[in-house]
Motif scaffolding. Structure first.
Motif, PDB file in Angstrom:
ATOM      1  N   ASP A   4       0.737  -1.092  -0.115  1.00  0.00           N
ATOM      2  CA  ASP A   4      -0.047   0.087  -0.036  1.00  0.00           C
ATOM      3  C   ASP A   4       0.918   1.351   0.064  1.00  0.00           C
ATOM      4  O   ASP A   4       0.448   2.378   0.417  1.00  0.00           O
ATOM      5  CB  ASP A   4      -1.062   0.185   1.197  1.00  0.00           C
ATOM      6  N   GLY A   9      -5.383   8.475  -3.029  1.00  0.00           N
ATOM      7  CA  GLY A   9      -5.935   9.477  -1.992  1.00  0.00           C
ATOM      8  C   GLY A   9      -6.393  10.710  -2.707  1.00  0.00           C
ATOM      9  O   GLY A   9      -5.858  11.040  -3.799  1.00  0.00           O
ATOM     10  N   SER A  13      -7.453  16.253  -0.258  1.00  0.00           N
ATOM     11  CA  SER A  13      -7.185  15.746   1.261  1.00  0.00           C
ATOM     12  C   SER A  13      -5.957  16.044   1.658  1.00  0.00           C
ATOM     13  O   SER A  13      -5.806  16.324   2.934  1.00  0.00           O
ATOM     14  CB  SER A  13      -7.168  14.133   0.979  1.00  0.00           C
ATOM     15  N   LEU A  51     -13.849  13.326   4.679  1.00  0.00           N
ATOM     16  CA  LEU A  51     -14.685  11.753   4.340  1.00  0.00           C
ATOM     17  C   LEU A  51     -14.982  11.462   3.185  1.00  0.00           C
ATOM     18  O   LEU A  51     -15.019  10.061   2.716  1.00  0.00           O
ATOM     19  CB  LEU A  51     -15.672  11.556   5.642  1.00  0.00           C
ATOM     20  N   VAL A  52     -15.414  12.437   2.365  1.00  0.00           N
ATOM     21  CA  VAL A  52     -16.105  11.892   1.022  1.00  0.00           C
ATOM     22  C   VAL A  52     -15.178  12.542  -0.188  1.00  0.00           C
ATOM     23  O   VAL A  52     -15.379  12.305  -1.329  1.00  0.00           O
ATOM     24  CB  VAL A  52     -17.243  12.850   0.557  1.00  0.00           C
ATOM     25  N   ASP A  54     -12.434  11.286  -1.652  1.00  0.00           N
ATOM     26  CA  ASP A  54     -11.882  10.063  -2.590  1.00  0.00           C
ATOM     27  C   ASP A  54     -13.012  10.064  -3.583  1.00  0.00           C
ATOM     28  O   ASP A  54     -12.610   9.718  -4.761  1.00  0.00           O
ATOM     29  CB  ASP A  54     -11.592   8.651  -1.764  1.00  0.00           C
ATOM     30  N   ASP A  55     -14.125   9.734  -3.152  1.00  0.00           N
ATOM     31  CA  ASP A  55     -15.356   9.436  -4.128  1.00  0.00           C
ATOM     32  C   ASP A  55     -15.557  10.775  -5.001  1.00  0.00           C
ATOM     33  O   ASP A  55     -15.767  10.642  -6.246  1.00  0.00           O
ATOM     34  CB  ASP A  55     -16.631   9.267  -3.208  1.00  0.00           C
ATOM     35  N   ASN A  58     -12.917  11.009  -7.399  1.00  0.00           N
ATOM     36  CA  ASN A  58     -13.163  10.020  -8.611  1.00  0.00           C
ATOM     37  C   ASN A  58     -14.270  10.415  -9.890  1.00  0.00           C
ATOM     38  O   ASN A  58     -14.183  10.003 -10.911  1.00  0.00           O
ATOM     39  CB  ASN A  58     -13.589   8.570  -8.137  1.00  0.00           C
ATOM     40  N   GLU A 142     -19.888   8.732  -1.427  1.00  0.00           N
ATOM     41  CA  GLU A 142     -19.681   7.718  -0.407  1.00  0.00           C
ATOM     42  C   GLU A 142     -18.628   8.198   0.650  1.00  0.00           C
ATOM     43  O   GLU A 142     -17.518   8.758   0.161  1.00  0.00           O
ATOM     44  CB  GLU A 142     -19.434   6.352  -0.989  1.00  0.00           C
ATOM     45  N   LYS A 143     -18.650   7.863   1.735  1.00  0.00           N
ATOM     46  CA  LYS A 143     -17.631   8.177   2.830  1.00  0.00           C
ATOM     47  C   LYS A 143     -16.524   6.977   2.844  1.00  0.00           C
ATOM     48  O   LYS A 143     -16.651   5.900   2.326  1.00  0.00           O
ATOM     49  CB  LYS A 143     -18.040   8.124   4.129  1.00  0.00           C
ATOM     50  N   SER A 144     -15.368   7.599   3.058  1.00  0.00           N
ATOM     51  CA  SER A 144     -14.015   6.589   3.100  1.00  0.00           C
ATOM     52  C   SER A 144     -13.623   6.538   4.329  1.00  0.00           C
ATOM     53  O   SER A 144     -14.296   7.267   5.355  1.00  0.00           O
ATOM     54  CB  SER A 144     -13.060   7.023   2.128  1.00  0.00           C
ATOM     55  N   ASN A 145     -12.372   6.120   4.705  1.00  0.00           N
ATOM     56  CA  ASN A 145     -11.974   6.015   6.212  1.00  0.00           C
ATOM     57  C   ASN A 145     -11.177   7.543   6.271  1.00  0.00           C
ATOM     58  O   ASN A 145     -10.745   7.682   7.512  1.00  0.00           O
ATOM     59  CB  ASN A 145     -10.969   4.947   6.302  1.00  0.00           C
TER      60      ASN A 145
END
Length: 883
Positions: A4, A9, A13, A51-52, A54-55, A58, A142-145
Motif C-alpha cells: 500500500d 488518496g 485531502s 471523508l468524501v 476520495d469519491d 473519482n 460515499e464516505k471513505s476512512n
C-alpha cells in the motif's frame, strides 16, 4: 516494500491534512483560545468534508457528475482560504517571538487590528465550510476512512528510466527505415536543393520523440562515414516562432548570440555556420503547418552541403506536407506481443508477485491500445501492486470507460494519477504551470513545492529538501517526468502528461501563454505562470493589470515581467507564497510594500537591475528561497538579513555583492550559491567566513586575497571540506604591492592553508606573490582530478609545481611567470608511468598522455625551455598556442 505504499488518496485531502495539522500547532491553538475562536468547529467541518474526498475526486472526472465537480472546486477554494488564515496566525506568532528576542515590542493597536481582521475572516471561512459540508449529503458521495494516504517511499530500483534501446520495444524496424533514409545519398532535396526533410507522424503517446532519440543517437549516425559535420536537436512545440527556433538552433550549434539580435542577424549567422557543411537537424514536436513560416525558417538551412537532412516529428500530416517532406513515416500502435514486452519491462521488475499475472496482465494491456506511453504508465503503476486484488481493481476501474474529460488525457494516465497518494497528487497538479516541452531542473521545482507547503506535513523527521527530492524521484520513476535528451540535469513532461496536470488543476492553476488566457483567471485561481518555452513571454499592460485584480488570492506568480505594474502586484496579491519577477537591464527599486507579503517563501529576482534590496525584505519571516542570480548591479544585502530565520537558499551568482552581513552566520540552514568571494580590508568580510557558509555551488573565485593578514583565517575557510567545489580561483591584487616585494611569506602561508578538496577539477592561481607554489599542488590525492590549470601573474615564483604528476591534466595555461629559472622533472614527471605529458624515455619515443593544450605567454625563458624539450621529442601532439 509495502503493497500500500502508493495507496490512492484525493488531491484535496492533502490540503485538508495540512490545514488540520496547522490547526493543531501550539501557536494556532493558543491564538484560538486567547481570542475565543472555535477550533473544534473548524476541525469538525474539515474532517467531515475530508471523508468524501476520495469519491468526489473519482466522480469529478466524469461529465455525469458536474455538480460534484462544481462543489469540489468551491471546497478547494474554501480550504485555501482557511489555510491562508491559519498561515497568517502562525506567521504573526513567529514574528512576535522574533521581536521578543530582539527586545522589541509590538503595539497593542496593531495586534488589536490583526485580531479583528482574523475574527471577521474566520467567521466567513466557517460559514462557507458549514454550507459546503451540508451540501455533500445531497451529492450522493460515499464516505471513505478519511484523509489522503500517508506517503511512503516506494523505494524503486535506482533507475531514472532514461530512454535507451534496452527499454524500447517494437521500434527496431521503424528505426532502420528512418536511419536508411537519413544515410541515403539518392535524395537531392526537395526542389533540387541540398536539403532533405523526413517526417515521423503519429498520435500523442505513440513514441515519436523516443524513435527520433534512438535515430539521433544511433551508432551509424555518428560514424565518420556519415560525414554529418553538425548535429542539433530543437524541440519546437506549439509555439512555432521563427526567431525563437532559429535562436535555439544556434544555441545547439554552440554559437554565441545576444538577446538584442533580430531575425536577420540570427539567420545571417546561421547561414555562415552551415555554408558548405553537411548537417543533421531534428525538429521535434512541430504543430504549425503554415508554409510561410517554414519557408522563413528554411532559408538559412538551404546553405548546407548536399546530403543535409532534417527529421521532423509531428502529430499532423499537414505539417509534413507544408514542410515538403521527401519521406513520411507513419508510426503505428504496438502489436499485442510488443505491448506485452514493453509492459513487463515496467510492471515486473521484481519477483515478489504471488499470483499468475499473465492472464490479468494481458487483459490490462489490451486497454492500453498499443500506446507506449500508456503501457509505461500503467506498468509503472502495477510495479507497486503485489496482490491479485490490486491488479483486478485496476483492470475493472471505471476510468477505462471515460471517453472524454474535456482534454486529450488517456485513461491509463488518469489511472496512474488516481493511484498516487494525495501528497504526490498535489505536487504533480502544480506542474501544470510548466509549459509543454519546457526543460526544468529538479531543485527549481522542489523549491516551489516547498514554498507552497507541499512538503511540511509529512515525515517530520526528514528534511524538506530531502523529502522533495524523494517526491520528485518517485514521480520520475512513474514516468510523470522524463530526462531531457540535451542535458542530464534537465527534465521535461510528455505533452499528454502535461495535459493531465492541466486538467486536474484547471480551476486553480493557469498558464498565461497567450493574452486570451487572462480571461480565464477567476477568484479561485491561485497559481499562474507566464513562462514561455522558447523565450520570455510578453503578456503585459492592461491584460496583466486585469489579471492581478481578478486574482488577488494568487499564491504563485512565475515570470511576471511588467516593471510598471510591480507596485500594484506587491500591494494587491497579499497571499503570495512564490514570486519570480523578470526585468532584464531595467534599474528597479522594489517598493517597501514587499515586506507585507507575509506568506512569501520563494522570491526570484534573477536578472533584475536593482542596486540594493529594500530593508523591508527582512520582514519576510517565512522566506525560504531568494534568488538574485545575474543581478549584476546588486551591491549589498540588507544588514538585518539574519531575521529571515527560515532562509535556506540564497543565490548570489554573478552579482556585485562584496560584503556579506555579519548576521548571516546565525542562519544555520542557509546554503549560499556564490561564484565570487571578496576578502575585505581590516577584518571586513574575512576569508574565514567561508568556513561558516554552506556552499553547494561547484565554482568559487576568492579575490582580494592580499587583504588576508593572518594565515590562520585562510585555514579557517576550510576549503578542503567543501566537497561540492570542483573549480577554484585564487586571486590577489598585485597593484597594491610596493615596488620592493615583501610579505611574500604570508602569501605562501595563506595559499598553503587554502588547500582545496580532493575532487577539484579546475584551478586558477592569479597574481600570487609568493616565491613557491603550495605543497598541496604536489599531493596527488588533491591534484589527481585536475583537468585544467591556469597560472597567471605569479612572477615571483622561481619554479613550476610538479605538473607532470597530474594524471588527468588536459589544458595548461601559463602567463607572466617571468621568475621561472629552470624546468625539469617537475614539468614532465619523474617517470613515464606517472607523467601527464612525458618526455622521451630512452629511444622508445613518447608515452601517451592526456594533455592536449599548452598555452604560454609573456614567459620567453620558459617558452625557450619548453621548445627545447619538445625538440627532443617530448609532447609532439600538443597544441601550442601564443608561443
Amino acid at each position: 516494500m509495502a503493497s500500500d505504499s502508493f495507496a490512492p488518496g484525493a488531491l484535496l485531502s492533502s490540503y485538508i491534512d495540512d490545514a488540520l495539522e496547522m490547526l493543531e500547532s501550539d501557536d494556532v491553538l493558543s491564538y484560538f483560545q486567547d481570542n475565543d475562536l472555535d477550533d473544534n468547529l473548524l476541525n469538525k467541518l474539515l474532517s467531515s468534508i475530508n471523508l468524501v474526498m476520495d469519491d468526489a475526486e473519482n466522480k469529478h472526472f466524469s461529465d455525469k457528475h458536474k455538480q460534484v465537480r462544481r462543489w469540489l472546486h468551491k471546497v478547494r477554494d474554501a480550504v485555501h482560504d482557511a489555510e491562508d488564515l491559519l498561515d497568517e496566525i502562525q506567521t504573526e506568532a513567529s514574528k512576535s517571538k522574533l521581536l521578543a528576542l530582539e527586545f522589541q515590542a509590538t503595539s497593542s493597536s496593531a495586534v488589536s487590528s490583526f485580531d479583528k481582521e482574523v475574527q471577521s475572516r474566520m467567521k466567513k471561512v466557517l460559514d462557507n465550510l458549514e454550507s459546503l459540508a451540508s451540501q455533500k449529503d445531497g451529492l450522493g458521495l460515499e464516505k471513505s476512512n478519511g484523509g489522503g494516504a500517508k506517503y511512503v517511499s516506494q523505494r524503486l530500483e535506482t533507475t531514472s528510466l532514461v530512454v535507451d534501446e534496452s527499454s524500447i520495444c517494437g521500434r527496431e524496424d521503424d528505426k532502420k527505415i528512418i536511419v536508411d533514409w537519413l544515410l541515403s545519398d539518392n535524395d537531392n532535396g526537395t526542389g533540387g536543393n541540398n536539403l532533405t526533410v523526413i517526417s515521423i507522424v503519429g498520435m500523442g503517446g505513440m513514441g515519436k520523440t523516443t524513435l527520433a532519440q534512438l535515430v539521433f543517437n544511433d551508432r551509424s549516425m555518428n560514424d565518420d562515414d556519415t560525414e554529418f559535420q553538425l548535429k542539433a536537436w530543437v524541440c519546437v512545440s506549439q509555439d512555432f516562432d521563427v526567431t525563437k527556433v532559429t535562436r535555439r538552433i544556434l544555441e545547439e550549434l554552440k554559437l554565441p548570440i545576444s538577446r538584442e539580435e533580430n531575425l536577420n542577424m540570427l539567420q545571417v549567422k546561421l547561414k555562415e555556420k552551415l555554408t558548405g557543411k553537411k548537417f543533421f537537424l531534428v525538429l521535434d514536436d512541430v504543430w504549425e503547418d503554415e508554409y510561410l513560416k517554414w519557408e522563413a525558417l528554411r532559408s538559412p538551412l538551404l546553405s548546407g552541403a548536399r546530403g543535409s537532412k532534417i527529421l521532423v516529428t509531428t502529430r499532423n500530416e499537414q505539417v509534413a506536407s507544408a514542410m515538403r517532406c521527401a519521406h513520411l513515416h507513419r508510426l503505428m500502435r504496438l502489436s499485442e506481443e510488443e505491448s506485452w514486452s514493453l509492459f513487463t519491462k515496467y510492471a515486473m521488475r521484481h519477483e515478489n508477485l504471488t499470483f499468475d499475472f499473465n492472464e490479468i496482465g494481458r487483459k490490462i494491456i489490451k486497454k492500453c491500445n498499443g500506446l507506449p506511453l500508456a503501457l509505461k504508465a500503467i506498468g509503472s503503476l502495477l510495479y507497486t501492486k503485489l496482490s491479485y486484488e490490486e491488479w483486478k481493481g485496476i483492470l475493472t476501474s471505471d476510468m477505462w470507460d471515460i471517453s472524454s474529460v474535456g482534454c486529450s488525457v488517456i485513461p491509463a494516465l488518469i489511472l496512474s494519477y488516481q493511484f498516487l497518494p494525495s501528497p504526490l497528487k498535489r505536487c504533480f497538479a502544480y506542474c501544470s504551470l510548466i509549459p509543454k516541452d519546457y526543460e526544468f531542473k529538479k531543485d527549481w521545482l522542489v523549491q516551489l513545492w516547498m514554498a507552497e507547503n507541499f512538503l511540511s506535513a509529512h515525515e517530520q523527521n526528514k528534511d524538506m529538501k530531502e523529502l522533495g527530492d524523494q517526491f520528485f524521484n518517485d514521480l520520475l520513476s512513474r514516468s510523470f517526468f522524463q530526462r531531457s535528451t540535451r542535458k542530464e540535469e534537465l527534465f521535461v513532461m510528455h505533452d499528454l502528461v502535461n495535459d493531465l496536470a492541466t486538467y486536474v488543476s484547471r480551476d486553480f492553476c493557469l498558464r498565461l501563454e497567450e493574452e486570451k488566457e487572462a480571461k480565464n483567471i477567476s477568484k479561485m485561481t491561485r497559481h499562474v505562470s507566464n513562462i514561455s518555452n522558447l523565450g520570455r513571454n510578453s503578456m503585459k499592460g492592461s491584460k496583466q493589470f486585469e489579471a492581478i485584480y481578478k486574482g488577488n488570492k494568487f499564491r504563485t506568480i512565475l515570470e511576471y515581467d511588467d516593471e510598471i505594474m510591480v507596485y500594484d502586484l506587491l500591494c494587491n496579491c497579499m497571499c503570495l507564497r512564490a514570486l519570480s519577477l523578470y526585468f532584464p537591464i531595467v534599474v528597479l527599486e522594489l517598493p517597501d510594500s514587499t515586506g507585507n507579503l507575509k506568506h512569501l517563501r520563494y522570491l526570484d529576482l534573477s536578472y533584475c537591475g536593482m542596486k540594493k534590496l529594500p530593508d523591508s525584505t527582512c520582514l519576510l519571516y517565512n522566506l525560504q528561497t531568494m534568488k538574485l542570480k545575474n543581478c549584476a548591479n546588486l551591491e549589498e544585502l540588507p544588514s538585518d538579513i539574519h531575521k529571515l530565520v527560515n532562509l535556506r537558499h540564497l543565490d548570489l551568482r554573478n552579482t556585485d555583492v562584496k560584503k556579506l552581513p555579519d548576521g548571516m552566520r546565525k542562519l544555520k540552514k542557509l546554503e549560499v550559491l556564490m561564484d565570487r568571494f571578496y576578502v575585505g580590508k581590516c577584518g571586513e568580510s574575512n576569508v574565514n567566513r567561508l568556513g561558516e557558509l554552506r556552499l553547494p555551488y561547484f565554482l568559487l573565485s576568492i579575490e582580494e586575497l592580499q587583504n588576508v593578514v593572518d594565515p590562520r583565517d585562510a585555514l579557517a575557510a576550510d576549503l578542503k571540506n567543501k566537497s561540492h567545489l570542483e573549480g577554484l580561483k585564487l586571486k590577489w591584487d598585485n597593484s597594491s604591492r610596493e615596488m620592493k616585494h615583501d610579505g611574500y611569506e604570508i602569501e605562501e602561508d595563506v595559499i598553503e592553508n587554502l588547500q582545496p578538496p580532493t575532487n577539484l577539477k579546475f584551478l586558477c592561481i592569479e597574481d600570487y606573490g609568493g616565491t613557491r607554489f603550495p605543497d598541496w599542488l604536489g599531493d596527488m590525492s588533491i591534484t589527481n582530478n585536475i583537468v585544467w590549470l591556469w597560472l597567471s601573474g605569479c612572477k615571483y615564483c622561481v619554479s613550476l609545481p610538479p605538473l607532470g604528476m597530474m594524471p588527468s591534466l588536459q589544458e595548461l595555461q601559463i602567463f607572466g611567470l617571468e621568475g621561472i629559472k629552470s624546468i625539469g622533472a617537475e614539468f614532465y614527471g619523474n617517470n613515464s608511468s606517472s607523467s601527464s605529458f612525458t618526455a622521451p624515455v630512452g629511444s622508445g619515443g613518447v608515452t601517451s598522455h592526456p594533455l592536449t593544450r599548452l598555452e604560454i605567454e609573456c614567459c620567453p625563458k620558459l617558452m625557450k625551455m619548453v621548445k627545447m624539450w619538445i625538440a627532443k621529442g617530448g609532447c609532439h601532439c600538443l597544441q601550442i598556442l601564443n608561443g
